[in-house]
Design a protein around this motif. Structure first.
Motif, PDB file in Angstrom:
ATOM      1  N   ARG A  37      74.391  54.325  67.204  1.00  0.00           N
ATOM      2  CA  ARG A  37      73.709  54.618  66.515  1.00  0.00           C
ATOM      3  C   ARG A  37      74.525  56.687  65.549  1.00  0.00           C
ATOM      4  N   TYR A  38      75.487  57.097  66.248  1.00  0.00           N
ATOM      5  CA  TYR A  38      76.001  58.272  65.846  1.00  0.00           C
ATOM      6  C   TYR A  38      76.836  57.433  64.337  1.00  0.00           C
ATOM      7  N   GLY A  39      77.275  56.827  64.496  1.00  0.00           N
ATOM      8  CA  GLY A  39      78.292  56.536  63.417  1.00  0.00           C
ATOM      9  C   GLY A  39      80.162  56.363  64.799  1.00  0.00           C
ATOM     10  N   GLN A  40      79.963  55.887  65.744  1.00  0.00           N
ATOM     11  CA  GLN A  40      81.259  56.643  66.523  1.00  0.00           C
ATOM     12  C   GLN A  40      81.951  55.474  67.150  1.00  0.00           C
ATOM     13  N   GLN A  66      74.052  62.373  61.759  1.00  0.00           N
ATOM     14  CA  GLN A  66      73.912  61.936  62.295  1.00  0.00           C
ATOM     15  C   GLN A  66      75.050  62.466  63.278  1.00  0.00           C
ATOM     16  N   LEU A  71      79.640  50.066  66.386  1.00  0.00           N
ATOM     17  CA  LEU A  71      79.930  51.556  66.411  1.00  0.00           C
ATOM     18  C   LEU A  71      78.172  51.484  67.546  1.00  0.00           C
TER      19      LEU A  71
END
Length: 236
Positions: free
Chosen positions: A113-116, A54, A111
Motif C-alpha cells: 500500500r506504500y508503493g514498495q 504514502q 507492491l
C-alpha cells in the motif's frame, strides 16, 4: 543520525524573577523544552507525510525525542538510525541511499500500500523456477539488468489466443495446460519484473533543521511562561 538539540539560555529571565520563581526555573525550563521538543517531533512527522507519497509508519514513527531534565536542560529531537540513513540525503542533498547494491525499479510485481516491494518479495522471486536475475539485450540493443520471468509457453502454444485480452487468453491457455502456474508469464516473451539501476539524485528537501528552529523560536517563550506559572502555583 539526523537530530537537533533544543537548549535555551534563561539567565535574562531569571534576573527578573523573585526568589521563589528563580527556584522553580530549572524544573519549568525542562518542562518547556520538552513541550517544544514534542511540538518539533509532531511537526517533523507531518513534514515527512507532506514531503513523501504514502511514507511508511516505520519512517513516520522514526522521529523521536530524548527529553531534557532539571540538571540537563537539553532535549534532542532525532531520527532513529535506520531511517536516518535513507532520510539524510533529503536534508543534505546527494543521491538516494540504497537498501541493496542497486536501485530497484518494480515493473510487473505487486507492491504494498506504500508503493514498495513487500518484504521477502525478491527472495521469493529468485526462488521461482521460471525467474532469473541477469542482463538482457532488448530489441533496441539496450542492455537491461533486472529480474526476468521466462514465458511459460514456447513455439506453437506461444501463439495460442494471440490478440485476445490477457484474462481470456490465460483462460484458454489453462484449458490447454491445466497445470500452468497461477502467475505464469503467458505473454510469449520475457517479462521484466524488477529493473536494476543506479542511485538517483534526491530532488526533494525536508528542511528538518529550518522547521525545528522556527518552532522553537515561535513557541518556547510561551511554553516557558506556562510551565513557570504552573511550577510556582504548585510550589510548597
Amino acid at each position: 543520525m539526523i537530530g537537533m538539540n533544543i537548549k535555551v539560555d534563561s539567565k535574562a529571565i531569571e534576573r527578573e524573577l523573585d526568589a521563589l520563581a528563580r527556584k522553580q526555573i530549572p524544573f519549568a525550563r525542562a518542562q518547556a523544552i520538552n513541550a517544544v521538543a514534542e511540538q518539533v517531533r509532531q511537526a517533523e512527522q507531518k513534514n515527512i507525510k507532506d514531503t513523501f507519497r504514502q511514507p511508511t509508519p516505520f519512517t513516520i514513527n522514526s522521529v523521536a525525542v530524548k527529553k531534557a531534565t532539571k540538571s540537563n536542560p537539553v532535549a534532542i529531537v532525532y531520527v532513529k538510525p535506520i531511517a536516518a540513513k535513507y532520510l539524510l540525503p533529503y536534508e543534505t542533498g546527494g543521491t538516494h541511499q540504497l537498501a541493496s547494491r542497486a536501485l530497484l525499479n518494480p515493473k510487473n510485481v505487486r507492491l504494498n500500500r506504500y508503493g514498495q516491494l513487500p518484504r521477502g518479495t525478491l527472495a521469493k522471486l529468485k526462488s521461482t523456477p521460471d525467474v532469473f536475475v541477469g542482463a538482457v539485450k532488448t530489441k533496441s540493443g539496450q542492455i537491461v539488468n533486472g529480474i526476468w520471468q521466462r514465458p511459460f509457453l514456447r513455439g506453437r502454444d506461444a501463439q495460442l489466443g494471440a490478440g485476445m485480452s490477457v484474462r481470456r487468453r490465460n483462460k484458454l491457455l489453462r484449458g490447454a495446460h491445466p497445470n500452468m502456474p497461477k502467475n505464469a508469464n503467458t505473454t510469449g516473451h520475457l517479462k521484466l519484473l524488477v529493473r536494476f539501476g543506479d542511485a538517483l539524485p534526491v530532488n526533494k528537501r525536508l528542511g528538518w533543521g529550518r522547521l525545528a528552529k522556527t518552532i522553537v523560536r515561535q513557541h518556547f517563550n510561551a511554553e516557558l511562561s506556562k510551565a513557570l506559572q504552573k511550577a510556582i502555583s504548585t510550589a510548597k
